[in-house]
Write a protein that holds these residues in place. Structure first.
Motif, PDB file in Angstrom:
ATOM      1  N   GLU A  21      22.583  52.430  39.119  1.00 17.44           N
ATOM      2  CA  GLU A  21      23.171  51.797  40.306  1.00 17.44           C
ATOM      3  C   GLU A  21      24.632  52.190  40.514  1.00 17.44           C
ATOM      4  O   GLU A  21      25.084  52.324  41.648  1.00 17.44           O
ATOM      5  CB  GLU A  21      23.066  50.276  40.200  1.00 17.44           C
ATOM      6  CG  GLU A  21      21.649  49.751  40.324  1.00 17.44           C
ATOM      7  CD  GLU A  21      21.094  49.878  41.731  1.00 17.44           C
ATOM      8  OE1 GLU A  21      21.862  49.801  42.701  1.00 17.44           O
ATOM      9  OE2 GLU A  21      19.874  50.058  41.842  1.00 17.44           O
ATOM     10  N   ALA A  22      25.372  52.401  39.431  1.00 15.15           N
ATOM     11  CA  ALA A  22      26.788  52.735  39.559  1.00 15.15           C
ATOM     12  C   ALA A  22      26.996  54.116  40.179  1.00 15.15           C
ATOM     13  O   ALA A  22      28.052  54.393  40.732  1.00 15.15           O
ATOM     14  CB  ALA A  22      27.471  52.670  38.195  1.00 15.15           C
ATOM     15  N   LEU A  23      26.001  54.984  40.081  1.00 16.23           N
ATOM     16  CA  LEU A  23      26.130  56.342  40.616  1.00 16.23           C
ATOM     17  C   LEU A  23      25.478  56.527  41.975  1.00 16.23           C
ATOM     18  O   LEU A  23      25.648  57.550  42.616  1.00 16.23           O
ATOM     19  CB  LEU A  23      25.517  57.344  39.642  1.00 16.23           C
ATOM     20  CG  LEU A  23      26.152  57.417  38.268  1.00 16.23           C
ATOM     21  CD1 LEU A  23      25.366  58.369  37.388  1.00 16.23           C
ATOM     22  CD2 LEU A  23      27.602  57.832  38.346  1.00 16.23           C
ATOM     23  N   MET A  24      24.739  55.525  42.421  1.00 17.66           N
ATOM     24  CA  MET A  24      24.004  55.669  43.674  1.00 17.66           C
ATOM     25  C   MET A  24      24.873  55.317  44.877  1.00 17.66           C
ATOM     26  O   MET A  24      24.653  54.328  45.566  1.00 17.66           O
ATOM     27  CB  MET A  24      22.732  54.820  43.641  1.00 17.66           C
ATOM     28  CG  MET A  24      21.710  55.359  42.672  1.00 17.66           C
ATOM     29  SD  MET A  24      20.232  54.346  42.530  1.00 17.66           S
ATOM     30  CE  MET A  24      19.639  54.320  44.193  1.00 17.66           C
ATOM     31  N   VAL A  29      27.987  60.733  44.081  1.00 18.10           N
ATOM     32  CA  VAL A  29      27.087  61.871  44.269  1.00 18.10           C
ATOM     33  C   VAL A  29      27.878  63.120  44.626  1.00 18.10           C
ATOM     34  O   VAL A  29      27.591  64.206  44.115  1.00 18.10           O
ATOM     35  CB  VAL A  29      26.013  61.558  45.331  1.00 18.10           C
ATOM     36  CG1 VAL A  29      25.263  62.812  45.737  1.00 18.10           C
ATOM     37  CG2 VAL A  29      25.055  60.501  44.813  1.00 18.10           C
ATOM     38  N   ARG A  30      28.892  63.001  45.473  1.00 14.61           N
ATOM     39  CA  ARG A  30      29.735  64.158  45.818  1.00 14.61           C
ATOM     40  C   ARG A  30      30.400  64.728  44.567  1.00 14.61           C
ATOM     41  O   ARG A  30      30.475  65.943  44.390  1.00 14.61           O
ATOM     42  CB  ARG A  30      30.795  63.780  46.843  1.00 14.61           C
ATOM     43  CG  ARG A  30      30.301  63.786  48.268  1.00 14.61           C
ATOM     44  CD  ARG A  30      31.442  63.721  49.286  1.00 14.61           C
ATOM     45  NE  ARG A  30      32.353  62.615  49.073  1.00 14.61           N
ATOM     46  CZ  ARG A  30      32.157  61.376  49.520  1.00 14.61           C
ATOM     47  NH1 ARG A  30      31.068  61.094  50.206  1.00 14.61           N
ATOM     48  NH2 ARG A  30      33.041  60.435  49.291  1.00 14.61           N
ATOM     49  N   ALA A  98      31.520  57.378  38.208  1.00 14.07           N
ATOM     50  CA  ALA A  98      30.940  56.119  38.693  1.00 14.07           C
ATOM     51  C   ALA A  98      31.986  55.350  39.491  1.00 14.07           C
ATOM     52  O   ALA A  98      33.134  55.240  39.087  1.00 14.07           O
ATOM     53  CB  ALA A  98      30.449  55.273  37.528  1.00 14.07           C
ATOM     54  N   VAL A  99      31.569  54.839  40.620  1.00 14.41           N
ATOM     55  CA  VAL A  99      32.468  54.074  41.483  1.00 14.41           C
ATOM     56  C   VAL A  99      32.067  52.612  41.397  1.00 14.41           C
ATOM     57  O   VAL A  99      30.911  52.261  41.612  1.00 14.41           O
ATOM     58  CB  VAL A  99      32.370  54.576  42.947  1.00 14.41           C
ATOM     59  CG1 VAL A  99      33.206  53.708  43.866  1.00 14.41           C
ATOM     60  CG2 VAL A  99      32.791  56.023  43.031  1.00 14.41           C
ATOM     61  N   GLU A 100      33.024  51.793  41.057  1.00 17.82           N
ATOM     62  CA  GLU A 100      32.771  50.355  40.991  1.00 17.82           C
ATOM     63  C   GLU A 100      32.604  49.819  42.403  1.00 17.82           C
ATOM     64  O   GLU A 100      33.406  50.111  43.288  1.00 17.82           O
ATOM     65  CB  GLU A 100      33.935  49.625  40.309  1.00 17.82           C
ATOM     66  CG  GLU A 100      34.104  49.979  38.858  1.00 17.82           C
ATOM     67  CD  GLU A 100      33.008  49.416  37.987  1.00 17.82           C
ATOM     68  OE1 GLU A 100      32.510  48.330  38.298  1.00 17.82           O
ATOM     69  OE2 GLU A 100      32.630  50.092  37.020  1.00 17.82           O
ATOM     70  N   LYS A 101      31.570  49.043  42.613  1.00 18.18           N
ATOM     71  CA  LYS A 101      31.356  48.425  43.915  1.00 18.18           C
ATOM     72  C   LYS A 101      32.078  47.102  43.942  1.00 18.18           C
ATOM     73  O   LYS A 101      31.927  46.282  43.036  1.00 18.18           O
ATOM     74  CB  LYS A 101      29.867  48.216  44.171  1.00 18.18           C
ATOM     75  CG  LYS A 101      29.101  49.499  44.293  1.00 18.18           C
ATOM     76  CD  LYS A 101      27.658  49.224  44.590  1.00 18.18           C
ATOM     77  CE  LYS A 101      26.879  50.524  44.685  1.00 18.18           C
ATOM     78  NZ  LYS A 101      25.471  50.284  44.931  1.00 18.18           N
TER      79      LYS A 101
END
Length: 107
Positions: A21-24, A29-30, A98-101
């Motif tokens: 989920e952290a990568l989606m 992805v870029r 990974a981007v924190e949401k």
């Protein structure tokens, strides 16, 4: 460590990885699909590898895309244990992309 599978079909380079989920998201992805600083791919496919089901497919620009015939062929091959490359990606690298949401508070 996470294993990421590489697959080429009809001139399109795929990265296939287990659901994370952290990568989606587009930004992650870029970063992963970048040829210069990432692993490098034209499409990134997230699958539930245990159940052989596709969860999401992104292009290299980070846009979620509608599956096409190539995507189904890659998913079928991966489900049968076929792949062209196997990348062993460290947890550290994954943490850098990974981007924190952020959770938004609602009134």
């Amino acid at each position: 460590m996470q294993i990421v599978y590489g697959f080429d079909i009809n001139g399109v380079k795929y990265l296939v990885m287990d659901v994370n989920e952290a990568l989606m998201n587009g930004e992650s992805v870029r970063s992963i699909s970048a040829y210069k600083n990432g692993i490098g791919a034209d499409r990134v496919m997230f699958m539930d590898l245990e159940n052989s089901s596709v969860i999401a497919i992104y292009n290299s620009k980070g846009k979620n895309v509608v599956p096409d015939l190539n995507d189904f062929q890659v998913a079928g091959a991966i489900s049968n244990g076929e792949h062209h490359r196997e990348y062993h990606v460290t947890d550290y690298y994954m943490s850098t992309v990974a981007v924190e949401k952020e959770l938004k508070k609602t009134a």
